[in-house]
Design a protein around this motif. Structure first.
Motif, PDB file in Angstrom:
ATOM      1  N   ASP A 229      -0.060  -4.175  -9.470  1.00 60.12           N
ATOM      2  CA  ASP A 229      -0.046  -3.820  -8.049  1.00 60.12           C
ATOM      3  C   ASP A 229      -1.484  -3.788  -7.525  1.00 60.12           C
ATOM      4  OD1 ASP A 229       0.785  -3.015  -5.540  1.00 60.12           O
ATOM      5  OD2 ASP A 229       0.895  -0.886  -6.114  1.00 60.12           O
TER       6      ASP A 229
ATOM      7  N   ARG B 104       5.108  -2.496  -8.958  1.00 61.07           N
ATOM      8  CA  ARG B 104       5.015  -1.163  -9.566  1.00 61.07           C
ATOM      9  C   ARG B 104       6.036  -1.006 -10.686  1.00 61.07           C
ATOM     10  NH1 ARG B 104       4.150   3.375  -5.077  1.00 61.07           N
ATOM     11  NH2 ARG B 104       3.626   4.563  -6.947  1.00 61.07           N
TER      12      ARG B 104
ATOM     13  N   ARG C 235       5.471  -5.064  -3.534  1.00 60.63           N
ATOM     14  CA  ARG C 235       4.692  -4.001  -4.177  1.00 60.63           C
ATOM     15  C   ARG C 235       5.600  -3.105  -5.009  1.00 60.63           C
ATOM     16  NH1 ARG C 235       0.782  -0.526  -1.206  1.00 60.63           N
ATOM     17  NH2 ARG C 235       0.630   0.091  -3.383  1.00 60.63           N
TER      18      ARG C 235
END
Lengths: 173, 460
Positions: B189, B172, B168
């Protein structure tokens, strides 16, 4: 409650695995034990398979010209032939007033999923309404739509689509 | 060549006209004109309809200030994997042609914020980050974006994540790069809920499955005992509505993902289907078939009686809310064929918006509000298209024997859908396409896939 079995299954984040959770619905066609499997063309549910006597599913199949009626593209109108088949089904059902039936509605694959669910429901109700008009009490009849989820013909051709646009009368339900 | 692109990307966004299907597409400018324009104007990554080649971006391995073991691996090795995820996201958008981390020079930690601007040719942009293990057990993923021609830093971000969530952090970072270079909202994401398919066409086994938008972290939510269809995530992603044939009673269930608890959306012997959450997550709009007639209803998630929104004879289904929750787009065959209609959320003021030839189905309102995506049926083909909520500027993005079931990326700039194969296999697979219609690609899944539902951004 049967629903709750699924609840626990959902709670698990199941890893991708092969045989262990291979579902029961892979049972052979016509095996009514499948959790949600529709019946194929001309095969009644196995709910009463032990008995082949009068009033049984086997008796029904022997006694009517067909358990399946077919529909035109995107249509739920009953053809003259379909009416004749349903009339014969109604006549048989009038002899066995305790027998319940399920009318399955199906669609071919050339439609969108949700529309086809609604279309299958229309077809099942067309058959149900005709049976009711011939004296079968509505309370004896259950309808279920499978949309395009359970084809009997798997080819992508007009002959296959024609077989899949159907309503199937199944003893039980 | 005198390319001097400045990576400040103009936002064509809603200003760019979407050409109607039958209108001629704007011709790409001649190459010479494009080059001379580049001298003065910013390089444009046009999300919607432009003809532009993907931007080249170098993503070298991300170094670590000090090597440390973590549950996700050693920080230096992790830096290579993070860079790989970033490059993969950018590539999947179709707007970028990333290089690295494989084949690129390993940069030192000291370079991360002070790059060497030379030596990355032909890259136009450079993403340099780092991975650091913190004393509290978390990871920090640094993410810097540089314009290699202007020799300027365009973005500098840091994301702190649990080691298990390292991907994640990478998504991002990719979102930060995408957002800075396109001016659009991020979308990497995020997750996709869909129906995994196995088995022959007439005995298909269908399971709910959830995965990251790039296919990682795949898991099944149901075991395939019962056919399941059309799952949709709630806006907060804690709940799912979907249709199940459990007990041979096809109807919509509401599932709480964290606990696995579920219940029928409403108690009825009638078939309920085509569920979708309202934007505030408090209501679900769905269809119910009663004696062969299908209408659209709304019910509070907390419980209470359903409210009927349509009454026309025929099949009204596929309801989808506008992002402000005030309107609903749906499909109806009340006029003789499947067409798209819009109504107020209380069912008033119903009006048809699609008028082209063929049929229109499965409408979904973009989370940006500016487009409605749909399945178009006609000429023996099923295609994914978009139009405005007023029914204008229709643009068909895909075409195949059977494309169906669009769902929007969180930024409203890409669409996931499924494509079924013609013939006895009937295999269904997930695909994505952006609003140019050019960047169409398969979304990898372990099995077949259908009925995708793209989640909102995880880190809103």
């Amino acid at each position: 409650m049967k629903h709750l079995a699924l609840v626990s299954a959902l709670a698990l984040t199941l890893a991708a695995c092969g045989g262990k959770d291979r579902p029961a619905e892979l049972a052979a066609p016509g095996d009514g034990s499948a959790a949600d499997g529709a019946t194929g063309a001309g095969t009644a549910g196995a709910g009463d398979a032990a008995s082949a006597g009068p009033g049984s599913a086997a008796d029904f199949e022997r006694s009517v010209p067909a358990t399946v009626i077919l529909f035109a593209l995107d249509s739920y109108e009953l053809s003259p032939e379909a009416r004749m088949v349903l009339d014969a089904q109604a006549a048989w059902l009038s002899r066995y007033p305790d027998v319940r039936i399920t009318v399955e509605g199906h669609a071919d694959e050339r439609g969108t999923r949700e529309y086809n669910l609604a279309l299958g429901d229309r077809r099942a109700n067309s058959a149900k309404n005709h049976l009711a008009s011939r004296g079968v009490a509505p309370g004896r009849m259950t309808v279920i739509s499978y949309g395009k989820e359970r084809p009997v013909a798997i080819g992508s051709d007009e002959a296959g689509y024609a077989q899949n646009r159907r309503a199937v009368t199944v003893i039980g339900g | 060549m005198t390319w001097r692109p400045i990576l400040l990307l103009a936002l064509l966004g809603t200003a760019a006209p979407v050409s109607a299907q039958d209108a001629p597409a704007p011709a790409p400018p001649p190459a010479s004109a494009a080059q001379s324009a580049a001298e003065a104007d910013p390089l444009v990554v046009d999300i919607e309809g432009g003809i532009s080649s993907p931007m080249t971006v170098a993503v070298p391995p991300m170094p670590t200030p000090r090597s440390a073991p973590t549950p996700a691996g050693e920080t230096g090795a992790l830096g290579v994997r993070v860079a790989d995820v970033v490059a993969g996201d950018l590539r999947a958008s179709g707007l970028f042609r990333p290089s690295g981390p494989a084949g690129l020079r390993a940069i030192g930690y000291g370079e991360v914020a002070a790059p060497s601007y030379g030596g990355w040719s032909p890259a136009q942009a450079l993403v340099q980050g780092y991975v650091e293990a913190n004393a509290d057990g978390t990871l920090t993923i640094g993410c810097n974006l540089f314009d290699l021609f202007a020799r300027a830093q365009l973005a500098s971000e840091r994301f702190t994540v649990q080691p298990a969530d390292w991907r994640r952090g990478a998504h991002r970072c990719a979102d930060a790069v995408y957002g800075r270079l396109t001016g659009e909202d991020p979308y990497f994401d995020s997750r996709v809920l869909y129906v995994a398919e196995t088995g022959p066409k007439d005995r298909r086994v269908k399971r709910l499955a959830l995965m990251d938008a790039d296919g990682a972290g795949h898991r099944f939510l149901t075991n395939g005992q019962t056919t399941v269809l059309t799952p949709r995530l709630s806006p907060d992603q804690r709940s799912v509505v979907y249709m199940s044939y459990v007990g041979k009673t096809p109807r919509v269930y509401l599932l709480t993902v964290g606990t696995g608890e579920q219940r029928p959306l409403i108690e009825t012997p009638n078939m309920t289907f085509a569920p979708r959450f309202s934007p505030d997550g408090r209501s679900v709009v769905f269809s119910m078939a009663v004696a062969g007639n299908t209408d659209i209803y709304r019910v509070p998630v907390a419980g209470g009686p359903p409210e009927r929104l349509t009454t026309a004879p025929g099949i009204d289904t596929g309801g989808s809310y506008s992002p402000d929750g005030r309107r609903i787009v749906f499909e109806s065959d009340r006029g003789g064929s499947q067409q798209l209609y819009v109504m107020n959320a209380d069912g008033t003021d119903q009006g048809r918006i699609s008028f082209g030839g063929g049929g229109y189905a499965t409408p979904v309102w973009s989370p940006r509000g500016d487009r409605i995506a749909f399945t178009k049926i006609g000429g023996g083909r099923f295609r994914i298209g978009v139009m405005t909520p007023a029914g204008r500027d229709e643009k068909l993005l895909t075409e195949s024997w059977h494309d169906e079931g669009p769902s929007w990326a969180p930024n409203g700039r890409a669409i996931i859908f499924f494509r079924s194969a013609q013939g006895a296999s009937g295999d269904a697979r997930l695909w994505s396409v952006d609003l140019t219609g050019v960047n169409e690609r398969p979304v990898p899944t372990p099995l077949g896939g259908s009925d995708p539902s793209w989640s909102p951004l995880l880190s809103r």
